[in-house]
Design a protein around this motif. Sequence first.
Motif, PDB file in Angstrom:
ATOM      1  N   PHE A  93      44.606  25.281  20.948  1.00 33.63           N
ATOM      2  CA  PHE A  93      44.811  26.585  21.571  1.00 33.63           C
ATOM      3  C   PHE A  93      45.293  27.612  20.559  1.00 33.63           C
ATOM      4  O   PHE A  93      44.892  28.777  20.601  1.00 33.63           O
ATOM      5  CB  PHE A  93      45.821  26.475  22.720  1.00 33.63           C
ATOM      6  CG  PHE A  93      45.211  26.095  24.025  1.00 33.63           C
ATOM      7  CD1 PHE A  93      44.525  27.018  24.786  1.00 33.63           C
ATOM      8  CD2 PHE A  93      45.296  24.799  24.491  1.00 33.63           C
ATOM      9  CE1 PHE A  93      43.948  26.674  25.993  1.00 33.63           C
ATOM     10  CE2 PHE A  93      44.730  24.437  25.691  1.00 33.63           C
ATOM     11  CZ  PHE A  93      44.050  25.370  26.445  1.00 33.63           C
ATOM     12  N   VAL A  97      42.699  30.808  20.660  1.00 30.21           N
ATOM     13  CA  VAL A  97      43.189  32.009  21.348  1.00 30.21           C
ATOM     14  C   VAL A  97      43.188  33.224  20.419  1.00 30.21           C
ATOM     15  O   VAL A  97      42.679  34.287  20.792  1.00 30.21           O
ATOM     16  CB  VAL A  97      44.581  31.770  21.974  1.00 30.21           C
ATOM     17  CG1 VAL A  97      45.163  33.082  22.495  1.00 30.21           C
ATOM     18  CG2 VAL A  97      44.485  30.762  23.111  1.00 30.21           C
ATOM     19  N   VAL A 154      36.208  34.699  27.606  1.00 31.32           N
ATOM     20  CA  VAL A 154      37.358  34.170  26.877  1.00 31.32           C
ATOM     21  C   VAL A 154      38.543  33.983  27.809  1.00 31.32           C
ATOM     22  O   VAL A 154      39.242  32.962  27.770  1.00 31.32           O
ATOM     23  CB  VAL A 154      37.735  35.096  25.699  1.00 31.32           C
ATOM     24  CG1 VAL A 154      39.064  34.678  25.078  1.00 31.32           C
ATOM     25  CG2 VAL A 154      36.635  35.077  24.652  1.00 31.32           C
ATOM     26  N   VAL A 161      40.180  30.389  28.404  1.00 27.83           N
ATOM     27  CA  VAL A 161      41.562  30.121  28.008  1.00 27.83           C
ATOM     28  C   VAL A 161      42.390  29.683  29.205  1.00 27.83           C
ATOM     29  O   VAL A 161      43.138  28.684  29.147  1.00 27.83           O
ATOM     30  CB  VAL A 161      42.186  31.357  27.334  1.00 27.83           C
ATOM     31  CG1 VAL A 161      43.695  31.181  27.163  1.00 27.83           C
ATOM     32  CG2 VAL A 161      41.537  31.602  25.989  1.00 27.83           C
ATOM     33  N   SER A 212      43.759  25.809  29.660  1.00 25.20           N
ATOM     34  CA  SER A 212      45.209  25.603  29.661  1.00 25.20           C
ATOM     35  C   SER A 212      45.701  25.073  31.002  1.00 25.20           C
ATOM     36  O   SER A 212      46.631  24.257  31.054  1.00 25.20           O
ATOM     37  CB  SER A 212      45.945  26.899  29.299  1.00 25.20           C
ATOM     38  OG  SER A 212      45.576  27.953  30.158  1.00 25.20           O
ATOM     39  N   THR A 223      45.172  37.153  27.744  1.00 26.20           N
ATOM     40  CA  THR A 223      44.887  36.376  26.532  1.00 26.20           C
ATOM     41  C   THR A 223      45.940  36.636  25.462  1.00 26.20           C
ATOM     42  O   THR A 223      46.380  35.711  24.764  1.00 26.20           O
ATOM     43  CB  THR A 223      43.492  36.729  25.984  1.00 26.20           C
ATOM     44  OG1 THR A 223      42.527  36.639  27.034  1.00 26.20           O
ATOM     45  CG2 THR A 223      43.096  35.775  24.867  1.00 26.20           C
ATOM     46  N   ASN A 252      48.887  32.046  33.090  1.00 32.58           N
ATOM     47  CA  ASN A 252      47.694  31.438  33.675  1.00 32.58           C
ATOM     48  C   ASN A 252      47.518  31.848  35.130  1.00 32.58           C
ATOM     49  O   ASN A 252      46.424  32.214  35.564  1.00 32.58           O
ATOM     50  CB  ASN A 252      47.785  29.908  33.581  1.00 32.58           C
ATOM     51  CG  ASN A 252      47.684  29.406  32.157  1.00 32.58           C
ATOM     52  OD1 ASN A 252      47.023  30.010  31.333  1.00 32.58           O
ATOM     53  ND2 ASN A 252      48.352  28.307  31.853  1.00 32.58           N
TER      54      ASN A 252
END
Length: 292
Positions: free
Chosen positions: A9, A13, A182, A186, A190, A247, A267
């Motif tokens: 990550f 990221v 993206v 992500v 996660s 992000t 998240n």
Amino acid sequence: MSEQAIAFFQMIVPVGLALIMFSMGLTLQLRDFGLVLRSGRLVSAGLAGQLVALPLLALAIGALFQLPPELALGLFIVAICPAGTTSNALTFVGRGNVALAIVLTALTSLVTVFSIPFLLSWALPWFLAGTREVPSISIPTTMLQLFTITVLPVSLGMIVRHFRPALAERMVPWLRPTAFVVLVAVIGLSVAVAFEMVLRNLAGVGPAIWVLNVMGMAAGLAIGRAIGVGRRDSMTLAIEIGVQNVTLAIFLTLTVLDSLELAVTQNIYGVIMLLNGTILIRLLRRRIAAET
């Protein structure tokens, strides 16, 4: 989360975030910032809502819901991040003021390079003192990291747009979905690797996140009404204030602070802001069409 997953990550990221910011730069020209002079009150109102109102709301909501320190800090980190290019895409779909959205996103991305490190250095001991070891950050190093993954890619995109406009026009349709892809990737990855942690905290922090997002959007609508602009600009302000660069927030928590616990809030916020933003667009799109 394993050390290998965290390392993964920490690699993808920043790269994904830089690509997002580069794609935004491809749509920007220096003359676009003339909007600041032509509509100074509107731009200033948007900046105030994004940079002042939302962080204050996050502090108040974290206290009101009596969130655990890590979750309250995670909520605050979301709020101090700039608007994201996802907000530009939602504004376009909702027939809002795309020029205003892009300029606000660019300006907040620039300002937060300097504001985030100072706010983080204050927030870490404020939220975490007495509960766990407080991580330390270097303000100059964090500024440099933020500049490298936000301002620099935007500037490179603008340079391409200026010197190779035809190339930029060809690249934009391919890169425009980048922010959404993206963001989903992500958040999805996660959540997958920390599924139990997300489920364990969803009931506790979910309502606070929903309230922050709704109140942020409501603040944008209220600000638009207060300064006398139409529904199109008001909706744009609502989206810009409520739809954050999640992000970047995940980059801060996983890369700068090296904390999975703090990333849980981001998240959940990423999912909720997309759902609420879509609902807002559906509610206002017909009225905006009738107004124009």
